[in-house]
Design a protein around this motif. Structure first.
Motif, PDB file in Angstrom:
ATOM      1  N   ASN A   1      12.427  57.828  26.159  1.00  0.00           N
ATOM      2  CA  ASN A   1      12.489  59.127  26.826  1.00  0.00           C
ATOM      3  C   ASN A   1      11.080  59.693  26.940  1.00  0.00           C
ATOM      4  OD1 ASN A   1      15.441  59.407  27.087  1.00  0.00           O
ATOM      5  ND2 ASN A   1      15.379  59.280  24.861  1.00  0.00           N
ATOM      6  N   LEU A   2      10.584  59.724  28.175  1.00  0.00           N
ATOM      7  CA  LEU A   2       9.210  60.101  28.465  1.00  0.00           C
ATOM      8  C   LEU A   2       9.149  61.494  29.079  1.00  0.00           C
ATOM      9  CD1 LEU A   2       6.164  59.372  28.871  1.00  0.00           C
ATOM     10  CD2 LEU A   2       6.842  58.381  31.081  1.00  0.00           C
ATOM     11  N   TYR A   3       8.406  62.389  28.438  1.00  0.00           N
ATOM     12  CA  TYR A   3       8.115  63.698  29.016  1.00  0.00           C
ATOM     13  C   TYR A   3       6.738  63.594  29.667  1.00  0.00           C
ATOM     14  CZ  TYR A   3      11.967  65.705  26.263  1.00  0.00           C
ATOM     15  OH  TYR A   3      13.206  66.011  25.725  1.00  0.00           O
ATOM     16  N   CYS A   4       6.662  63.875  30.954  1.00  0.00           N
ATOM     17  CA  CYS A   4       5.426  63.677  31.702  1.00  0.00           C
ATOM     18  C   CYS A   4       4.965  64.991  32.313  1.00  0.00           C
ATOM     19  CB  CYS A   4       5.650  62.640  32.803  1.00  0.00           C
ATOM     20  SG  CYS A   4       4.132  62.154  33.654  1.00  0.00           S
ATOM     21  N   SER A   5       3.683  65.302  32.120  1.00  0.00           N
ATOM     22  CA  SER A   5       3.127  66.563  32.626  1.00  0.00           C
ATOM     23  C   SER A   5       1.994  66.351  33.623  1.00  0.00           C
ATOM     24  CB  SER A   5       2.641  67.436  31.461  1.00  0.00           C
ATOM     25  OG  SER A   5       3.708  67.800  30.615  1.00  0.00           O
ATOM     26  N   ALA A   6       1.902  65.153  34.179  1.00  0.00           N
ATOM     27  CA  ALA A   6       0.945  64.897  35.253  1.00  0.00           C
ATOM     28  C   ALA A   6       1.659  65.080  36.586  1.00  0.00           C
ATOM     29  CB  ALA A   6       0.374  63.490  35.124  1.00  0.00           C
ATOM     30  N   GLN A   7       0.974  64.745  37.685  1.00  0.00           N
ATOM     31  CA  GLN A   7       1.599  64.886  38.997  1.00  0.00           C
ATOM     32  C   GLN A   7       2.792  63.943  39.116  1.00  0.00           C
ATOM     33  OE1 GLN A   7      -2.179  63.648  40.770  1.00  0.00           O
ATOM     34  NE2 GLN A   7      -1.077  62.211  42.070  1.00  0.00           N
ATOM     35  N   GLU A   8       3.764  64.322  39.920  1.00  0.00           N
ATOM     36  CA  GLU A   8       5.026  63.595  40.029  1.00  0.00           C
ATOM     37  C   GLU A   8       4.820  62.116  40.353  1.00  0.00           C
ATOM     38  OE1 GLU A   8       9.010  62.904  39.829  1.00  0.00           O
ATOM     39  OE2 GLU A   8       8.156  64.894  39.514  1.00  0.00           O
ATOM     40  N   GLU A   9       3.945  61.816  41.316  1.00  0.00           N
ATOM     41  CA  GLU A   9       3.740  60.424  41.718  1.00  0.00           C
ATOM     42  C   GLU A   9       3.149  59.598  40.582  1.00  0.00           C
ATOM     43  OE1 GLU A   9       3.440  63.174  45.224  1.00  0.00           O
ATOM     44  OE2 GLU A   9       2.485  63.065  43.241  1.00  0.00           O
ATOM     45  N   TRP A  10       2.263  60.206  39.818  1.00  0.00           N
ATOM     46  CA  TRP A  10       1.656  59.506  38.692  1.00  0.00           C
ATOM     47  C   TRP A  10       2.703  59.240  37.617  1.00  0.00           C
ATOM     48  CZ3 TRP A  10      -3.457  61.588  36.072  1.00  0.00           C
ATOM     49  CH2 TRP A  10      -4.111  60.520  35.433  1.00  0.00           C
ATOM     50  N   CYS A  11       3.532  60.231  37.336  1.00  0.00           N
ATOM     51  CA  CYS A  11       4.609  60.052  36.357  1.00  0.00           C
ATOM     52  C   CYS A  11       5.522  58.899  36.761  1.00  0.00           C
ATOM     53  CB  CYS A  11       5.427  61.338  36.238  1.00  0.00           C
ATOM     54  SG  CYS A  11       4.521  62.755  35.551  1.00  0.00           S
ATOM     55  N   GLN A  12       5.846  58.849  38.042  1.00  0.00           N
ATOM     56  CA  GLN A  12       6.764  57.815  38.525  1.00  0.00           C
ATOM     57  C   GLN A  12       6.176  56.420  38.417  1.00  0.00           C
ATOM     58  OE1 GLN A  12       7.777  59.100  42.494  1.00  0.00           O
ATOM     59  NE2 GLN A  12       9.139  60.711  41.769  1.00  0.00           N
ATOM     60  N   ILE A  13       4.888  56.275  38.768  1.00  0.00           N
ATOM     61  CA  ILE A  13       4.292  54.943  38.702  1.00  0.00           C
ATOM     62  C   ILE A  13       4.083  54.492  37.253  1.00  0.00           C
ATOM     63  CG2 ILE A  13       1.824  55.556  38.774  1.00  0.00           C
ATOM     64  CD1 ILE A  13       1.474  53.261  40.803  1.00  0.00           C
ATOM     65  N   MET A  14       3.837  55.439  36.353  1.00  0.00           N
ATOM     66  CA  MET A  14       3.744  55.092  34.939  1.00  0.00           C
ATOM     67  C   MET A  14       5.096  54.619  34.426  1.00  0.00           C
ATOM     68  SD  MET A  14       0.624  55.394  33.756  1.00  0.00           S
ATOM     69  CE  MET A  14       0.768  55.639  31.980  1.00  0.00           C
ATOM     70  N   GLU A  15       6.145  55.335  34.786  1.00  0.00           N
ATOM     71  CA  GLU A  15       7.499  54.959  34.379  1.00  0.00           C
ATOM     72  C   GLU A  15       7.843  53.551  34.877  1.00  0.00           C
ATOM     73  OE1 GLU A  15      12.106  56.495  35.201  1.00  0.00           O
ATOM     74  OE2 GLU A  15      10.446  57.245  36.413  1.00  0.00           O
ATOM     75  N   LYS A  16       7.659  53.324  36.170  1.00  0.00           N
ATOM     76  CA  LYS A  16       8.033  52.046  36.781  1.00  0.00           C
ATOM     77  C   LYS A  16       7.193  50.894  36.225  1.00  0.00           C
ATOM     78  CE  LYS A  16       8.250  49.711  41.268  1.00  0.00           C
ATOM     79  NZ  LYS A  16       7.980  49.840  42.727  1.00  0.00           N
ATOM     80  N   SER A  17       5.892  51.118  36.093  1.00  0.00           N
ATOM     81  CA  SER A  17       5.002  50.037  35.654  1.00  0.00           C
ATOM     82  C   SER A  17       5.244  49.647  34.207  1.00  0.00           C
ATOM     83  CB  SER A  17       3.542  50.451  35.856  1.00  0.00           C
ATOM     84  OG  SER A  17       3.268  50.679  37.227  1.00  0.00           O
ATOM     85  N   PHE A  18       5.542  50.637  33.346  1.00  0.00           N
ATOM     86  CA  PHE A  18       5.852  50.310  31.955  1.00  0.00           C
ATOM     87  C   PHE A  18       7.158  49.529  31.867  1.00  0.00           C
ATOM     88  CE2 PHE A  18       7.728  51.445  27.765  1.00  0.00           C
ATOM     89  CZ  PHE A  18       6.782  50.821  26.957  1.00  0.00           C
ATOM     90  N   GLU A  19       8.134  49.923  32.663  1.00  0.00           N
ATOM     91  CA  GLU A  19       9.395  49.170  32.692  1.00  0.00           C
ATOM     92  C   GLU A  19       9.157  47.721  33.116  1.00  0.00           C
ATOM     93  OE1 GLU A  19      12.784  52.555  33.677  1.00  0.00           O
ATOM     94  OE2 GLU A  19      11.799  51.509  35.347  1.00  0.00           O
ATOM     95  N   GLU A  20       8.315  47.534  34.142  1.00  0.00           N
ATOM     96  CA  GLU A  20       8.016  46.176  34.620  1.00  0.00           C
ATOM     97  C   GLU A  20       7.244  45.370  33.585  1.00  0.00           C
ATOM     98  OE1 GLU A  20       5.955  46.911  38.237  1.00  0.00           O
ATOM     99  OE2 GLU A  20       7.787  47.221  39.416  1.00  0.00           O
TER     100      GLU A  20
END
Length: 340
Positions: A27-46
């Protein structure tokens, strides 16, 4: 053993972790810009096979959520956002000490951030405060280009300046704390009162004012300079300004939430987020901060902090719980209630 195996696999660049793919979600709480949060989420999953549930909120909002959930934590890692609320969370024992094996790859300012908080947070990027203006609107209005903080209080810009609310936004709290440090407390609050007379809206998000400026909804937006640059790169007529008096800056931070239900996965994300590969993702979403890994990619469009007149920002003092609460209470009482 599970945590060490996972961290080692990530640090070696392994992209298939079948043995850990079935682990519980992160469970990741992200406080950067939305696009950055999304790419961090996706890339870590990959990279790991770990499913991530990501929630994006401003740093002030995330801090409030972590505080509210202290007795029953729902988040595991808080990534991004200005360092002041991360430091406050550390002081209030809301976050967990952790020393990553990636630490020797970081800039000294990132490590100093960790050391000041008893290793309960760490610097992941840095960026200077400033503002941006819509050049097309400025030309049509026949107004002079603002170059200094003081310019933003001039009567010709009445109703044309936008900033976030410091209660919800780390960007805006950095603005408030910077003015107090540059001009003294009395002078800083006098400035905020005079600026208030020209504010058309206090937004929830710190980056919202420059997006509004880009779209012609306001002339000037007070933001971190990298957010203004990103708006220009996106094709909007925004000019980025480093204020003539000097300016404050942030050390965006990352923290593991105390009592995290998925502690192994939280530490794995923490280690991964400090790698060059993870930090290089910033430029894919036009995030122009200076990253904390010394080997991370740099853009020639990013503000060069070495050329800016930066104040000696006191992160320990202005990231403390008591000082932050005091300044916000004073702003609520003496500034936000004034007529415009």
């Amino acid at each position: 053993m599970k945590r060490h195996a996972l961290s080692a696999a990530i640090l070696c660049g392994t992209t298939s972790l079948s043995a850990t793919a079935a682990l519980a979600d992160l469970n990741l709480y992200c406080s950067a810009q939305e696009e950055w949060c999304q790419i961090m989420e996706k890339s870590f999953e990959e990279a790991t096979g770990i499913d991530v549930a990501m929630t994006r909120k401003s740093s002030g909002e995330t801090y409030a959520q972590v505080q509210a959930e202290a007795s029953n934590p729902k988040g595991d890692v808080w990534w991004g956002g200005t360092g002041d609320p991360h430091l406050q969370a550390a002081e209030e024992d809301l976050t967990e000490p952790y020393v990553s094996p990636m630490r020797d790859q970081l800039h000294p300012w990132a490590i100093a951030q960790a050391e000041s908080a008893g290793d309960k947070t760490i610097g992941i990027y840095s960026g200077a405060l400033g503002f941006g203006y819509n050049s097309e609107m400025l030309e049509k209005a026949g107004l002079p280009a603002p170059a200094c903080w003081e310019d933003l209080t001039k009567p010709e810009y009445k109703g044309m300046v936008q900033m976030a609310n410091p209660n919800s936004s780390g960007t805006a709290y950095t603005t408030l704390a910077s003015m107090v440090q540059m001009f003294g407390e009395d002078g800083g609050f006098d400035y905020m009162k005079r600026l208030h007379a020209n504010i058309n809206q206090y937004t929830k998000s710190g980056s919202a004012p420059i997006k509004a400026a880009g779209q012609g909804e306001t002339l000037i937006g007070i933001v971190f300079m990298h957010d203004a640059v990103a708006t220009t790169v996106a094709g909007f007529p925004v000019v980025t300004v480093a204020p003539c008096e000097g300016t404050g800056y942030e050390i965006g931070s990352m923290s593991i939430i105390k009592g995290a239900r998925n502690m192994d996965e939280a530490k794995a994300f923490y280690d991964w987020a400090l790698t060059k590969e993870a930090q290089d993702l910033a430029l894919q979403v036009n995030a122009f901060q200076v990253m904390s890994n010394v080997n991370a990619a740099k853009s020639d469009k990013a503000p060069d902090l070495a050329t800016l007149k930066l104040i000696d920002y006191d992160f320990k003092k202005y990231g403390s719980s008591d000082e932050r609460k005091r300044l916000l209470s004073k702003w609520d009482t003496e500034v936000s209630t004034l007529p415009q």
